[in-house]
Design an enzyme around this catalytic site. Sequence first.
Site, PDB file in Angstrom:
ATOM      1  N   THR A   1      -8.327   2.430   9.067  1.00  0.00           N
ATOM      2  CA  THR A   1      -8.629   3.060  10.361  1.00  0.00           C
ATOM      3  C   THR A   1      -9.802   2.386  11.088  1.00  0.00           C
ATOM      4  O   THR A   1      -9.777   2.225  12.303  1.00  0.00           O
ATOM      5  CB  THR A   1      -8.923   4.567  10.154  1.00  0.00           C
ATOM      6  OG1 THR A   1      -7.807   5.133   9.464  1.00  0.00           O
ATOM      7  CG2 THR A   1      -9.126   5.287  11.466  1.00  0.00           C
TER       8      THR A   1
ATOM      9  N   GLU B   1      -1.107   5.905  -8.612  1.00  0.00           N
ATOM     10  CA  GLU B   1      -1.926   6.970  -8.014  1.00  0.00           C
ATOM     11  C   GLU B   1      -1.686   8.311  -8.699  1.00  0.00           C
ATOM     12  O   GLU B   1      -0.571   8.688  -9.023  1.00  0.00           O
ATOM     13  CB  GLU B   1      -1.615   7.095  -6.512  1.00  0.00           C
ATOM     14  CG  GLU B   1      -2.387   8.255  -5.861  1.00  0.00           C
ATOM     15  CD  GLU B   1      -2.343   8.257  -4.334  1.00  0.00           C
ATOM     16  OE1 GLU B   1      -2.284   7.180  -3.729  1.00  0.00           O
ATOM     17  OE2 GLU B   1      -2.376   9.370  -3.770  1.00  0.00           O
TER      18      GLU B   1
ATOM     19  N   GLY C   1      -9.064   5.549   1.728  1.00  0.00           N
ATOM     20  CA  GLY C   1      -9.763   6.258   2.805  1.00  0.00           C
ATOM     21  C   GLY C   1     -11.174   5.749   3.004  1.00  0.00           C
ATOM     22  O   GLY C   1     -12.114   6.524   3.199  1.00  0.00           O
TER      23      GLY C   1
ATOM     24  N   ASP D   1       0.853  -1.200   0.000  1.00  0.00           N
ATOM     25  CA  ASP D   1       0.000   0.000   0.000  1.00  0.00           C
ATOM     26  C   ASP D   1       0.888   1.249   0.000  1.00  0.00           C
ATOM     27  O   ASP D   1       1.815   1.356   0.803  1.00  0.00           O
ATOM     28  CB  ASP D   1      -0.862  -0.057   1.282  1.00  0.00           C
ATOM     29  CG  ASP D   1      -1.934   1.010   1.310  1.00  0.00           C
ATOM     30  OD1 ASP D   1      -2.371   1.456   0.227  1.00  0.00           O
ATOM     31  OD2 ASP D   1      -2.352   1.393   2.420  1.00  0.00           O
ATOM     32  N   HIS D   2       0.606   2.185  -0.887  1.00  0.00           N
ATOM     33  CA  HIS D   2       1.372   3.448  -0.975  1.00  0.00           C
ATOM     34  C   HIS D   2       2.876   3.225  -1.000  1.00  0.00           C
ATOM     35  O   HIS D   2       3.626   3.816  -0.217  1.00  0.00           O
ATOM     36  CB  HIS D   2       1.015   4.385   0.192  1.00  0.00           C
ATOM     37  CG  HIS D   2      -0.354   4.934   0.077  1.00  0.00           C
ATOM     38  ND1 HIS D   2      -0.708   5.899  -0.840  1.00  0.00           N
ATOM     39  CD2 HIS D   2      -1.486   4.623   0.750  1.00  0.00           C
ATOM     40  CE1 HIS D   2      -1.998   6.162  -0.730  1.00  0.00           C
ATOM     41  NE2 HIS D   2      -2.497   5.392   0.222  1.00  0.00           N
TER      42      HIS D   2
HETATM   43  P1  13P Z   1      -8.617   4.510   6.053  1.00  0.00           P
HETATM   44  O1  13P Z   1      -7.546   4.418   7.096  1.00  0.00           O
HETATM   45  O2  13P Z   1      -9.249   5.854   6.023  1.00  0.00           O
HETATM   46  O3  13P Z   1      -9.594   3.403   6.144  1.00  0.00           O
HETATM   47  O4  13P Z   1      -7.865   4.389   4.641  1.00  0.00           O
HETATM   48  C1  13P Z   1      -7.136   3.244   4.345  1.00  0.00           C
HETATM   49  C2  13P Z   1      -6.394   3.383   3.065  1.00  0.00           C
HETATM   50  O5  13P Z   1      -6.775   4.085   2.173  1.00  0.00           O
HETATM   51  C3  13P Z   1      -5.175   2.581   2.903  1.00  0.00           C
HETATM   52  O6  13P Z   1      -4.484   2.912   1.739  1.00  0.00           O
END
Ligand code: 13P
Length: 287
Positions: free
Chosen positions: A232, A135, A208, A84-85
């Site tokens: 989150t 992205e 997100g 991720d990222h």
């Molecule tokens: P949240 O933490 O807002 O759920 O986002 C997670 C996310 O986008 C991981 O790349």
Amino acid sequence: MLVSAKEMLNKAREGKYAVGQFNINNLEWTKAILLTAQENNSPVILGVSEGAGKYMCGYKTVVGMVKGMIEELGITIPVALHLDHGSFDGAKACIEAGFSSVMFDGSHYPIEENIAKTKELVATCNELGLSLEAEVGSIGGEEDGVVGAGECADPDECKSIADLGVTMLAAGIGNIHGKYPENWAGLSFETLEAVKNKVGDMPLVLHGGTGIPEDMIKKAISLGVAKINVNTECQLAFQEATRKYIEAGKDQEGKGFDPRKLLAPGFEAIKATVKEKMELFGSINKA
Ligand code: 13P
């Protein structure tokens, strides 16, 4: 077996549902997500941030743990293990370690550099049969030290990146990592539609995923979003369940908390959160 995310995302886009990417931090989170996906016959993507990768002793340890669990828990649904990222070097390290999917987040580079680096990774991923997420336009908020201002993506830039042959594209549409502020303007469906018109059938990714109202999630899926990232919300559920357990004082006489029992309520809370999201995203029984 770990699989590329390509097939599950193309199926999701065609079937108008989304596959959840749930980020993992340790053994309990990984086990909770895999079991929930299996119980609900849903494809799943395990997301690993670079910080979480370091915490779990490096990417090779993560690959070993996930592959071991798939075998020993009898997991048969499609599972993609996804960075991720990722940075450019992080993406290469994950490819080397055996991830089945990577995200290269070049959104903070000038677009020419984002294109050049993404292009190099497209070639590597194609050769190895891995999926690649790119992205454009940053996602707002902070995640594992990566801070984004949350600008909406430029649809023409999205097309330039999509045309390189990436598997999926994360386009900033006003989405933010973590909790949304009271005065949040909501997702920019105007941007999402403009991006979709430029990139055609490419599965789009919504980062997100925590705290986006249900109607917005459904609309985003109807406009081509096929992967939704959640982190989150699992973290909050885990924390709340663990806090309650500690406050109830269920420790053992003279020995403190049994670590396995201490983490059990958080494990169940993650399972419940993941199931709820899979229901909302429509991925149940789509494995
Ligand atoms: P949240 O933490 O807002 O759920 O986002 C997670 C996310 O986008 C991981 O790349």
